[in-house]
Design a protein around this motif. Structure first.
Motif, PDB file in Angstrom:
ATOM      1  N   UNK A  93       1.716   9.380   5.038  1.00  0.00           N
ATOM      2  CA  UNK A  93       1.230   8.639   3.879  1.00  0.00           C
ATOM      3  C   UNK A  93       2.441   8.154   3.089  1.00  0.00           C
ATOM      4  N   UNK A  94       2.200   7.320   2.087  1.00  0.00           N
ATOM      5  CA  UNK A  94       3.270   6.896   1.176  1.00  0.00           C
ATOM      6  C   UNK A  94       3.810   8.137   0.465  1.00  0.00           C
ATOM      7  N   UNK A  95       5.125   8.355   0.590  1.00  0.00           N
ATOM      8  CA  UNK A  95       5.746   9.550   0.007  1.00  0.00           C
ATOM      9  C   UNK A  95       5.205  10.844   0.623  1.00  0.00           C
ATOM     10  N   UNK A  96       4.636  10.774   1.803  1.00  0.00           N
ATOM     11  CA  UNK A  96       4.070  11.955   2.441  1.00  0.00           C
ATOM     12  C   UNK A  96       5.108  12.689   3.283  1.00  0.00           C
ATOM     13  N   UNK A  97       4.788  13.920   3.630  1.00  0.00           N
ATOM     14  CA  UNK A  97       5.734  14.736   4.392  1.00  0.00           C
ATOM     15  C   UNK A  97       5.190  15.134   5.764  1.00  0.00           C
TER      16      UNK A  97
ATOM     17  N   UNK B 155       9.826   3.004   2.201  1.00  0.00           N
ATOM     18  CA  UNK B 155       9.939   3.896   1.044  1.00  0.00           C
ATOM     19  C   UNK B 155       9.444   3.277  -0.258  1.00  0.00           C
ATOM     20  N   UNK B 156       9.674   1.977  -0.434  1.00  0.00           N
ATOM     21  CA  UNK B 156       9.270   1.348  -1.696  1.00  0.00           C
ATOM     22  C   UNK B 156       7.823   0.875  -1.712  1.00  0.00           C
ATOM     23  N   UNK B 157       7.365   0.340  -0.571  1.00  0.00           N
ATOM     24  CA  UNK B 157       6.063  -0.343  -0.574  1.00  0.00           C
ATOM     25  C   UNK B 157       5.109   0.194   0.492  1.00  0.00           C
TER      26      UNK B 157
ATOM     27  N   UNK C  59       2.897   2.256   0.246  1.00  0.00           N
ATOM     28  CA  UNK C  59       1.506   2.429  -0.201  1.00  0.00           C
ATOM     29  C   UNK C  59       0.624   1.290   0.328  1.00  0.00           C
ATOM     30  N   UNK C  60       1.240   0.139   0.645  1.00  0.00           N
ATOM     31  CA  UNK C  60       0.447  -0.972   1.200  1.00  0.00           C
ATOM     32  C   UNK C  60       0.096  -0.697   2.661  1.00  0.00           C
ATOM     33  N   UNK C  61       1.099  -0.309   3.463  1.00  0.00           N
ATOM     34  CA  UNK C  61       0.801   0.020   4.861  1.00  0.00           C
ATOM     35  C   UNK C  61      -0.172   1.182   4.967  1.00  0.00           C
TER      36      UNK C  61
ATOM     37  N   UNK D 253      -2.394   2.032   2.753  1.00  0.00           N
ATOM     38  CA  UNK D 253      -3.704   1.545   2.309  1.00  0.00           C
ATOM     39  C   UNK D 253      -4.418   0.784   3.419  1.00  0.00           C
TER      40      UNK D 253
END
Lengths: 350, 350
Positions: free
Chosen positions: A157-161, A234-236, A238-240, A242
């Motif tokens: 996920x965005x910022x996920x581990x 890393x920056x965007x 959240x779009x991928x 989503x």
């Protein structure tokens, strides 16, 4: 892009007809019924012809093994149920995903011809290869077509581990009068995991922002990469992420298949043979019921002419989605399709 | 993401009710009929409540001016034509895009309730603000809903040197039983152009890979930035450009509106007042006609619970699309909505 493209050996090239025959024979030998073998071969040949080698005939041994272990049903009974004027569901009975996805998009087109748009949700299916094959099948019948599938977790996920979504592709195709369709086929991660594996074998650094290590921190070292990052990095990202979620909602949650984190891994370490239960979403739209075919054709031609005369860098003209693939197809019709040594040996061609 | 978020002054905060009243009054004063004024206010308040300030009530003076010049039709006659069991077209008569897009998604929902899925193509429309407002309206009625719009050229193609596509957003929303919907609202560029303008005024460096200079070369200097780059940037911008193209095909080519390069600019340098002719695509899908409502609700809950317990970096839990926005909304319900000094003055609140 070219520097990060997977490239197969250029040494071993074969005419499409030979590869098609060998793939079909291998799937029949593995027990596939005729429509399953034909659909999987058609989809793999689509990918091999257009240069999407990751989903080309190199997957034949993988599908053959899945059929032999029974993880994929070699003699499925697909069940289509029309649920409303414009919708249907398709129970794939754990078939090869290809036969289910072609059946799904064909049903969506039949429905769209009647009702203007048709949507088919496919559940209890398996890995279907290149999503673009099914969108293209819809565009070849005159419809704007979309195909999505969910898959086993490999993308953070965005910022996920940890891995959460699959590479969850979105493919779309649109008819172009007198020419090959506009054709987009994209994973919602920046690269597929086999790109990481290729870079490992080449000892090459990965592009930035495409893969992460065990802790979710981005890495360019292919040996440390344990998961993919969503498109946007890393920056965007959240779009991928989503878009990957939208694919999961349409392909799995809407259809009743397993959301990505609950899909058994495609290549399990322990050799488990749990059946898959992934889903596909198939959409077809008839331009005749919107602006009309003639106006659609004219606007599409005007749009593409504008796009292709837009100046690109190094004086290269801009390409529409699919343009590169159609060129590869023309070249491969002349020069043959390159395959890797393992696949050549599997096909008894080396 | 937070470091690149547009932030408005925290000094001027007002209750939603006050801003809503002032926006509505300003649009009425500019000549908008009641349904146009109400729809535009509703869409702007959606954005202002959820923290999408770029499309919030700060746009009221812009829409008021468009109504006054006649570039946007203040008393439009929207014409819906049902073209098949599951499709309709909507001629927006150059209305404010908000009234056309709400009407489009509502018609799509009515059709989906009958036919399982409904698609409405809107043409001869204008700027519609935050795409998420319309997808949300569909999800609130119980449908998986998608809203897209094309727009004037400001985003380069992959490896392109000039603007071609608009920021062409994709918004999607999906119902969640007993909770706020899953809600994705994303431009197919990495950032909107007003982010570049904000960074100019702040004298701050742009994130990498989001904007380009006159020659199409990426730049982090906001003063040199002349266009946006598609999502995916220098390496993977073919994906963002492909998605932008899909939005153009669905919103403009399918509906008979102008593809992006032929849309008159939103803020023309020479003050031209050519009417817009952009298009929107509205899609609604009824889960009842796929896996069924109860199974959909259960799978969605299971998927979201899995997502929200996935460990993120710095021990922050992962967020689903919309989670951040719903938190902002709750906070703003308590503390008010921040607005910029120009907008406060326009509303006679400062």
């Amino acid at each position: 892009m070219s520097e990060t493209m997977a490239r197969l050996s250029e040494d071993l090239r074969f005419p499409a007809g030979i590869l098609e025959e060998r793939a079909l024979a291998a799937l029949r030998d593995a027990g596939a019924d005729e429509s399953s073998a034909a659909a999987a071969t058609r989809a793999m040949m689509h990918a091999s012809r257009l240069g999407v080698d990751s989903h080309g005939v190199r997957l034949t041994p993988f599908y053959a093994e899945e059929l032999r272990t029974g993880r994929v049903n070699s003699r499925p009974a697909l069940k289509v149920r029309r649920t409303a004027a414009a919708t249907a569901t398709l129970d794939a009975d754990h078939a090869l995903g290809h036969v289910a996805a072609y059946a799904g998009i064909e049903e969506a087109c039949r429905i769209a011809a009647e009702s203007g748009i048709g949507a088919v949700g496919v559940a209890r299916s398996t890995h279907y290869g290149a999503a673009g094959a099914y969108a293209l099948a819809g565009a070849e019948r005159g419809f704007i077509a979309i195909s999505t599938t969910n898959a086993d977790s490999i993308v953070s996920l965005y910022s996920g581990t940890t891995p959460f979504h699959g590479t969850n592709p979105i493919a779309a195709a649109a008819p172009v009068a007198g020419a090959k369709p506009w054709l987009l086929d994209m994973a919602t991660s920046s690269v597929p995991f086999n790109r990481v594996l290729l870079f490992r074998s080449l000892q090459r650094e990965l592009p930035a922002d495409v893969a992460a290590g065990l802790d979710g921190e981005p890495t360019r070292n292919p040996h440390l990469a344990q998961m993919l990052m969503p498109l946007g990095g890393e920056n965007f990202g959240f779009k991928g992420a989503g878009l990957a979620g939208l694919v999961t909602i349409l392909s799995a949650i809407l259809t009743g298949a397993s959301p990505d984190p609950f899909v058994p891994p495609m290549n399990p370490d322990g050799g488990s043979v749990q059946p898959y239960d992934i889903g596909h979403f198939c959409l077809a739209i008839d331009p005749e019921r919107f602006v009309g075919r003639q106006a659609y054709d004219g606007l599409m031609a005007r749009y593409l002419a504008g796009l292709r005369t837009t100046p690109g860098k190094n004086a290269a003209p801009a390409l529409a989605p699919g343009d590169r693939e159609w060129r590869v197809m023309e070249e491969r019709e002349r020069t043959g399709i390159p395959i890797d040594p393992d696949t050549a040996r599997f096909f008894a061609l080396a």
